[in-house]
Motif scaffolding. Structure first.
Motif, PDB file in Angstrom:
ATOM      1  N   GLU A 187       0.814  -1.217   0.000  1.00 48.95           N
ATOM      2  CA  GLU A 187       0.000   0.000   0.000  1.00 48.95           C
ATOM      3  C   GLU A 187       0.847   1.267   0.000  1.00 48.95           C
ATOM      4  OE1 GLU A 187      -3.270   0.229   2.655  1.00 48.95           O
ATOM      5  OE2 GLU A 187      -3.775  -1.894   2.484  1.00 48.95           O
ATOM      6  N   GLY A 188       2.171   1.071  -0.057  1.00 53.36           N
ATOM      7  CA  GLY A 188       3.052   2.224  -0.210  1.00 53.36           C
ATOM      8  C   GLY A 188       3.628   2.786   1.065  1.00 53.36           C
ATOM      9  N   CYS A 189       3.488   2.067   2.176  1.00 52.72           N
ATOM     10  CA  CYS A 189       4.036   2.563   3.451  1.00 52.72           C
ATOM     11  C   CYS A 189       5.562   2.456   3.424  1.00 52.72           C
ATOM     12  CB  CYS A 189       3.472   1.741   4.615  1.00 52.72           C
ATOM     13  SG  CYS A 189       3.958   2.368   6.224  1.00 52.72           S
ATOM     14  N   VAL A 190       6.240   3.542   3.754  1.00 48.45           N
ATOM     15  CA  VAL A 190       7.700   3.559   3.823  1.00 48.45           C
ATOM     16  C   VAL A 190       8.107   3.334   5.270  1.00 48.45           C
ATOM     17  CG1 VAL A 190       9.778   4.921   3.410  1.00 48.45           C
ATOM     18  CG2 VAL A 190       7.822   5.141   1.872  1.00 48.45           C
ATOM     19  N   PHE A 191       8.770   2.204   5.521  1.00 46.59           N
ATOM     20  CA  PHE A 191       9.127   1.836   6.886  1.00 46.59           C
ATOM     21  C   PHE A 191      10.479   2.418   7.278  1.00 46.59           C
ATOM     22  CE2 PHE A 191       6.617  -2.242   5.949  1.00 46.59           C
ATOM     23  CZ  PHE A 191       5.465  -1.700   6.487  1.00 46.59           C
ATOM     24  N   PRO A 192      10.641   2.794   8.532  1.00 49.19           N
ATOM     25  CA  PRO A 192      11.984   3.088   9.042  1.00 49.19           C
ATOM     26  C   PRO A 192      12.747   1.775   9.216  1.00 49.19           C
ATOM     27  CG  PRO A 192      10.385   3.245  10.821  1.00 49.19           C
ATOM     28  CD  PRO A 192       9.597   3.020   9.558  1.00 49.19           C
ATOM     29  N   ASP A 193      14.044   1.865   9.381  1.00 51.02           N
ATOM     30  CA  ASP A 193      14.867   0.652   9.510  1.00 51.02           C
ATOM     31  C   ASP A 193      14.376  -0.259  10.625  1.00 51.02           C
ATOM     32  OD1 ASP A 193      16.322   1.759   7.521  1.00 51.02           O
ATOM     33  OD2 ASP A 193      18.153   2.071   8.675  1.00 51.02           O
ATOM     34  N   GLU A 194      13.903   0.353  11.720  1.00 51.56           N
ATOM     35  CA  GLU A 194      13.521  -0.443  12.890  1.00 51.56           C
ATOM     36  C   GLU A 194      12.398  -1.427  12.574  1.00 51.56           C
ATOM     37  OE1 GLU A 194      15.844   2.885  14.010  1.00 51.56           O
ATOM     38  OE2 GLU A 194      13.984   2.805  12.853  1.00 51.56           O
ATOM     39  N   VAL A 195      11.459  -1.058  11.706  1.00 54.14           N
ATOM     40  CA  VAL A 195      10.358  -1.965  11.354  1.00 54.14           C
ATOM     41  C   VAL A 195      10.891  -3.155  10.567  1.00 54.14           C
ATOM     42  CG1 VAL A 195       8.224  -2.188  10.023  1.00 54.14           C
ATOM     43  CG2 VAL A 195       8.615  -0.153  11.434  1.00 54.14           C
ATOM     44  N   HIS A 196      11.790  -2.896   9.617  1.00 53.82           N
ATOM     45  CA  HIS A 196      12.399  -4.002   8.862  1.00 53.82           C
ATOM     46  C   HIS A 196      13.162  -4.940   9.802  1.00 53.82           C
ATOM     47  CE1 HIS A 196      11.347  -2.244   5.040  1.00 53.82           C
ATOM     48  NE2 HIS A 196      12.028  -1.133   5.283  1.00 53.82           N
ATOM     49  N   PHE A 197      13.934  -4.365  10.711  1.00 47.56           N
ATOM     50  CA  PHE A 197      14.720  -5.172  11.641  1.00 47.56           C
ATOM     51  C   PHE A 197      13.796  -5.981  12.558  1.00 47.56           C
ATOM     52  CE2 PHE A 197      18.221  -1.707  11.408  1.00 47.56           C
ATOM     53  CZ  PHE A 197      18.541  -2.117  10.130  1.00 47.56           C
ATOM     54  N   GLN A 198      12.668  -5.367  12.931  1.00 49.01           N
ATOM     55  CA  GLN A 198      11.701  -6.060  13.773  1.00 49.01           C
ATOM     56  C   GLN A 198      11.125  -7.279  13.043  1.00 49.01           C
ATOM     57  OE1 GLN A 198       8.400  -3.611  14.942  1.00 49.01           O
ATOM     58  NE2 GLN A 198       7.991  -4.791  16.779  1.00 49.01           N
TER      59      GLN A 198
END
Length: 557
Positions: A481-492
């Motif tokens: 849906e186009g949400c741009v995640f900060p690094d912390e979300v990817h790491f989570q």
């Protein structure tokens, strides 16, 4: 001429071509100081000059222009001058008087942008004077020259240009020109030079105006040179230059930020004695808060009464502030009476007022009164339900907030996305992952798009509930849906795959993230290496850690 930056070369020889039109002036005390290079000028401009004259009005003035001077005596500025400044009087001005008939100026035939570009290419004073020499006969109006100064941000060039205006073209001194140069000097934090410019204005029989003082006070204050700012305020008052509400308000706000409440109160007293009458609720609210911080609750109360006597209606912030002050001062009876009067008077009771009163009751140990207010919020009659939810959630009242939230959602009254976020944050802080998911699902049902902070809390909740597939589905759906995640979300998400022991998904996401130029690779490697280490895959962990060293080596080259 004024204190020329070291980049400007002064020709001090008797044969200087410019000496013929300078007035003969008696010498003041002079001192030699080493020249200091400016980053705006090339080193070649310094070869012929290793020092410059500092004509000091006061021998005790400091030589550094990068730090504020003492205020016990008026400091001077470095002066780039072939001859020292003559103290101008109205009867003996060295400037050529303008003729009664206004001359025809060349303002409209000059491209100011091109002239500025040329000025910015000059490397020393002589080049600047040579560039400006075609206009030495004052073919350009003083208004044009002030505009030129205002667009030249470099403080050293603007000083040199100001000198050309006065010493070469012999324009009459202008307070507007000085104010512009003063601004440039203060932006560069050249405090001693600013003092000198102020002295020079006085010597040229120019009266500093409100803008002069306001600029000095503002810049000294912004750099936390508060005593200096106050000394300029005192000079302004001594010169009977009227300040304005904005100037005093800025000083009061600055003192509040520095937690110097006694100075704030002193400035407020000076404002009132100057005849300025504040007419802003926000201004009064600031002072009421300051009186509260200084534990002067009676003065805070008097200020509220003064507002009312002048027809200024206190707002919810005023009331919540005074209630809080009274509560801390042990005047809970007064706080409770005021709160009750507000409720019965029809004044809108917002979340801040309710929360303030709840905290005041709890601080005084009156738990029953606090619970009564909380119970009232479960069935709010005089405030919107979303306001009640915010009050309860921020007060940490899980049970009451949950009840009101569910009632409001079922009735279709939750219209603000911040309500969902507030409830998710409340449940997350209190380790209630199932409730986090409940609110998130209602949020999506209502058609709201969560921000990255909410998504992080939701993924964390799914992880605690061991619902890894749902976490993965939310992560993928939000990305689609186009949400741009900060690094912390990817790491989570990597951590959740690792907790599930799904190393294939760990490796797949790792490879994708490694190609992302915006990712913090060092942190990525550390996260993935720790996942492999916990899975007892030590070779893979070591391989990942080696990449950190490889990255460091590549950066070296």
């Amino acid at each position: 001429m004024r204190c020329v930056p070291s980049c400007f070369q002064l020709d001090l020889s008797p044969s200087s071509s410019s000496s013929s039109f300078l007035p003969f002036l008696p010498l003041l005390n002079s001192h030699f100081y080493p020249a200091r290079p400016s980053p705006n000028f090339t080193a070649s401009a310094l070869n012929s000059r290793t020092c410059f004259l500092f004509f000091a009005v006061s021998a005790s003035s400091p030589s550094s222009s990068s730090s504020p001077s003492s205020h016990s005596s008026t400091p001077t500025k470095d002066i780039w001058r072939r001859s020292p400044l003559h103290k101008t009087t109205l009867s003996s001005s060295p400037y050529r008087h303008q003729s009664k008939q206004e001359p025809a100026y060349l303002d409209h035939s000059i491209d100011m942008d091109e002239l500025l570009a040329s000025i910015r290419q000059t490397q020393n004073e002589q080049q600047l004077y040579c560039l400006m020499s075609p206009y030495k006969g004052r073919q350009l109006s003083i208004r044009f020259m002030v505009s030129l100064l205002s667009r030249e941000a470099d403080w050293q060039r603007s000083l040199a240009l100001l000198d050309w205006i006065h010493e070469e073209a012999m324009y009459s001194p202008s307070v507007f020109a000085y104010n512009v140069v003063l601004r440039n000097v203060l932006r560069a934090k050249q405090w001693v030079v600013a003092h000198g410019l102020f002295d020079e204005m006085r010597q040229r029989a120019l009266a500093p105006d409100r803008y002069t003082y306001s600029t000095l006070i503002t810049y000294f204050g912004k750099d936390r040179l508060f005593d200096s700012a106050l000394s300029w305020l005192q000079k302004m008052e001594e010169d009977r230059v009227s300040g304005d509400l904005v100037l005093y308000s800025n000083l009061i706000e600055l003192s509040r930020k520095l937690c110097d409440y006694s100075k704030a109160i002193s400035i407020f007293s000076r404002l009132k004695s100057s005849g300025i009458t504040p007419d802003l609720v926000a201004y009064y609210n600031t002072m009421i808060k300051i009186y509260g911080k200084s534990l002067e609750h009676e003065k805070a109360t008097n200020l509220v009464q003064e507002m009312q006597s002048r027809g200024i209606e206190p707002n919810a912030i005023t009331y919540s502030t005074i209630i809080s002050i009274w509560g801390k001062a042990g005047k809970l009876d007064r706080a409770a009476i005021l709160f009750q009067k507000l409720r019965t008077s029809g004044v809108e009771i917002d979340q801040v007022l309710y929360q303030t009163m709840i905290v005041a009751y709890e601080r005084a140990g009156l738990v029953a009164h606090s619970k009564r207010l909380l119970h009232e919020l479960k069935r709010p009659d005089n405030i919107p339900r979303d306001t009640a939810i915010l009050i309860l959630s921020r007060a940490g009242r899980i049970e009451e907030a949950t009840w009101v939230f569910r009632q409001a959602f079922d009735a279709g009254e939750v219209k603000d996305i911040s309500i969902f976020g507030c409830m998710i944050d409340l449940y997350s802080r209190n380790r209630k992952p199932a409730n986090v998911i409940e609110v998130f699902e209602k949020m999506r049902e209502a058609g709201y798009f969560p921000d990255s902070n909410v998504i992080a809390l939701v993924l964390n909740a799914y992880g605690k509930l061991q619902e890894f597939e749902k976490a993965d589905a939310v992560y993928r759906e939000m990305q689609e849906e186009g949400c741009v995640f900060p690094d912390e979300v990817h790491f989570q998400m990597l951590g959740l795959y690792g907790a599930k022991k799904d190393l294939s998904k760990v490796n797949s996401l790792f490879e994708r993230l490694e190609l992302d130029p915006n990712i913090n690779r060092r942190e990525l490697y550390l996260v993935v290496a720790s996942i492999y280490e916990r899975a007892n895959r030590l070779n893979e962990a070591s391989r990942i850690m080696n990449r950190i060293g490889e990255e460091r080596t590549l950066k070296t080259f």
